[in-house]
Scaffold this motif. Structure first.
Motif, PDB file in Angstrom:
ATOM      1  N   LEU A   6      13.084  -4.578   1.848  1.00  0.00           N
ATOM      2  CA  LEU A   6      11.531  -4.952   2.398  1.00  0.00           C
ATOM      3  C   LEU A   6      10.771  -3.691   2.633  1.00  0.00           C
ATOM      4  CD1 LEU A   6      10.681  -7.855   4.214  1.00  0.00           C
ATOM      5  CD2 LEU A   6      11.442  -6.221   5.886  1.00  0.00           C
ATOM      6  N   THR A   7       9.889  -4.251   1.928  1.00  0.00           N
ATOM      7  CA  THR A   7       8.433  -3.319   2.768  1.00  0.00           C
ATOM      8  C   THR A   7       7.511  -3.281   3.201  1.00  0.00           C
ATOM      9  OG1 THR A   7       7.549  -3.732   0.403  1.00  0.00           O
ATOM     10  CG2 THR A   7       9.111  -1.862   0.619  1.00  0.00           C
ATOM     11  N   ILE A   8       6.659  -2.857   3.990  1.00  0.00           N
ATOM     12  CA  ILE A   8       6.031  -3.936   5.022  1.00  0.00           C
ATOM     13  C   ILE A   8       4.847  -2.596   4.996  1.00  0.00           C
ATOM     14  CG2 ILE A   8       5.399  -3.801   7.684  1.00  0.00           C
ATOM     15  CD1 ILE A   8       7.748  -5.341   8.147  1.00  0.00           C
ATOM     16  N   ARG A   9       3.797  -3.112   4.784  1.00  0.00           N
ATOM     17  CA  ARG A   9       2.972  -2.067   4.213  1.00  0.00           C
ATOM     18  C   ARG A   9       1.196  -2.632   5.256  1.00  0.00           C
ATOM     19  NH1 ARG A   9       0.188  -4.722   0.528  1.00  0.00           N
ATOM     20  NH2 ARG A   9       1.560  -5.278  -0.948  1.00  0.00           N
ATOM     21  N   GLN A  10       0.047  -1.926   4.618  1.00  0.00           N
ATOM     22  CA  GLN A  10      -1.211  -2.342   5.465  1.00  0.00           C
ATOM     23  C   GLN A  10      -1.642  -3.797   3.930  1.00  0.00           C
ATOM     24  OE1 GLN A  10      -4.190   0.333   5.683  1.00  0.00           O
ATOM     25  NE2 GLN A  10      -3.766   0.754   7.758  1.00  0.00           N
ATOM     26  N   GLU A  11      -1.735  -4.529   4.340  1.00  0.00           N
ATOM     27  CA  GLU A  11      -2.913  -5.934   3.534  1.00  0.00           C
ATOM     28  C   GLU A  11      -3.583  -5.146   2.698  1.00  0.00           C
ATOM     29  OE1 GLU A  11      -4.921 -10.352   3.531  1.00  0.00           O
ATOM     30  OE2 GLU A  11      -4.088  -9.741   5.524  1.00  0.00           O
ATOM     31  N   LEU A  12      -3.232  -5.185   1.229  1.00  0.00           N
ATOM     32  CA  LEU A  12      -4.288  -5.139   0.460  1.00  0.00           C
ATOM     33  C   LEU A  12      -4.933  -6.567  -0.254  1.00  0.00           C
ATOM     34  CD1 LEU A  12      -2.092  -2.840  -1.453  1.00  0.00           C
ATOM     35  CD2 LEU A  12      -3.252  -2.333   0.420  1.00  0.00           C
ATOM     36  N   PRO A  13      -6.588  -6.384  -0.421  1.00  0.00           N
ATOM     37  CA  PRO A  13      -7.342  -7.892  -1.208  1.00  0.00           C
ATOM     38  C   PRO A  13      -6.015  -8.357  -1.814  1.00  0.00           C
ATOM     39  CG  PRO A  13      -8.110  -5.675  -1.273  1.00  0.00           C
ATOM     40  CD  PRO A  13      -6.822  -4.467  -0.490  1.00  0.00           C
ATOM     41  N   GLY A  14      -5.723  -8.284  -3.197  1.00  0.00           N
ATOM     42  CA  GLY A  14      -4.876  -7.643  -3.650  1.00  0.00           C
ATOM     43  C   GLY A  14      -3.800  -9.431  -3.108  1.00  0.00           C
ATOM     44  N   ASP A  15      -3.568  -9.652  -1.782  1.00  0.00           N
ATOM     45  CA  ASP A  15      -2.487 -10.092  -1.090  1.00  0.00           C
ATOM     46  C   ASP A  15      -3.277 -11.312  -0.543  1.00  0.00           C
ATOM     47  OD1 ASP A  15      -0.137  -7.720  -0.900  1.00  0.00           O
ATOM     48  OD2 ASP A  15      -1.250  -7.179   0.184  1.00  0.00           O
ATOM     49  N   ALA A  16      -4.954 -11.373  -0.782  1.00  0.00           N
ATOM     50  CA  ALA A  16      -5.017 -12.696   0.189  1.00  0.00           C
ATOM     51  C   ALA A  16      -4.839 -14.113  -0.387  1.00  0.00           C
ATOM     52  CB  ALA A  16      -6.539 -12.356  -0.185  1.00  0.00           C
ATOM     53  N   ALA A  17      -4.646 -13.983  -2.334  1.00  0.00           N
ATOM     54  CA  ALA A  17      -3.944 -15.574  -2.592  1.00  0.00           C
ATOM     55  C   ALA A  17      -2.703 -15.940  -2.082  1.00  0.00           C
ATOM     56  CB  ALA A  17      -4.072 -15.453  -3.715  1.00  0.00           C
ATOM     57  N   ALA A  18      -1.693 -14.461  -2.089  1.00  0.00           N
ATOM     58  CA  ALA A  18      -0.390 -15.409  -1.689  1.00  0.00           C
ATOM     59  C   ALA A  18      -0.478 -15.391  -0.099  1.00  0.00           C
ATOM     60  CB  ALA A  18      -0.367 -13.400  -2.025  1.00  0.00           C
TER      61      ALA A  18
END
Length: 166
Positions: A6-18
């Motif tokens: 499991l990883t937790i990281r700052q949201e990236l623009p590429g995460d928006a749709a998911a």
């Protein structure tokens, strides 16, 4: 079977749709009518305070934080916090919450608000806002309107409207 980390990281623009698909599955179309959603409507969340969790490459959770005005001063609105139902009960929501709270504290923010389940959020230090002290721009169960002070006594100095930043 291989266990994926499991990883937790700052949201990236590429995460928006998911993330949007995750919100749709978790909350349905009625999510846009909620008062907390109205505060965020048309306002970008703060990427340095918003986090995504993944198992391998699969997005399994998200928390977003949006700057707001709260009783005449700056504040943050936390939410939505979302975990894929298949991954609930594994501490992902708590890890996302801790990441967002620590990032907000590290950036010097003083107050985080949310509308949510008081028993769940109490473990992070959230407490109910006194009825009438801060006023949301729509209906919300007063027992679910919660605040976390990151600076001692800040909530006592705030009263009035909670509004989106313009």
């Amino acid at each position: 079977m291989t266990s994926l980390p499991l990883t937790i990281r700052q949201e990236l623009p590429g995460d928006a749709a998911a993330i949007e698909r995750l919100h749709e599955r978790a909350f349905g179309p009625g999510r846009f009518a909620r008062t907390a959603s109205r505060l965020r409507e048309g306002r970008p969340h703060e990427p340095t305070l918003s986090f995504a969790s993944h198992v391998g490459t699969f997005l399994v959770g998200s928390v977003r934080v949006t700057p707001i005005l709260a009783g005449g001063g700056p504040g943050l609105m936390l939410g939505p916090l979302t975990v894929d139902p298949a991954f609930e009960g594994r501490g992902i929501g708590a890890a996302l919450m801790n990441a967002a709270i620590e990032a907000a504290r590290g950036q010097g923010h003083e107050l985080i608000l949310l509308v949510g389940d008081a028993p769940y959020y109490a473990r992070f230090g959230f407490k109910p806002v006194k009825p009438g002290q801060l006023v949301l721009p729509g209906p919300a169960d007063p027992g679910r309107f919660l605040a976390l002070e990151l600076a001692e006594g800040v909530l006592a100095r705030r009263s009035g409207a909670v509004a989106a930043l313009r």
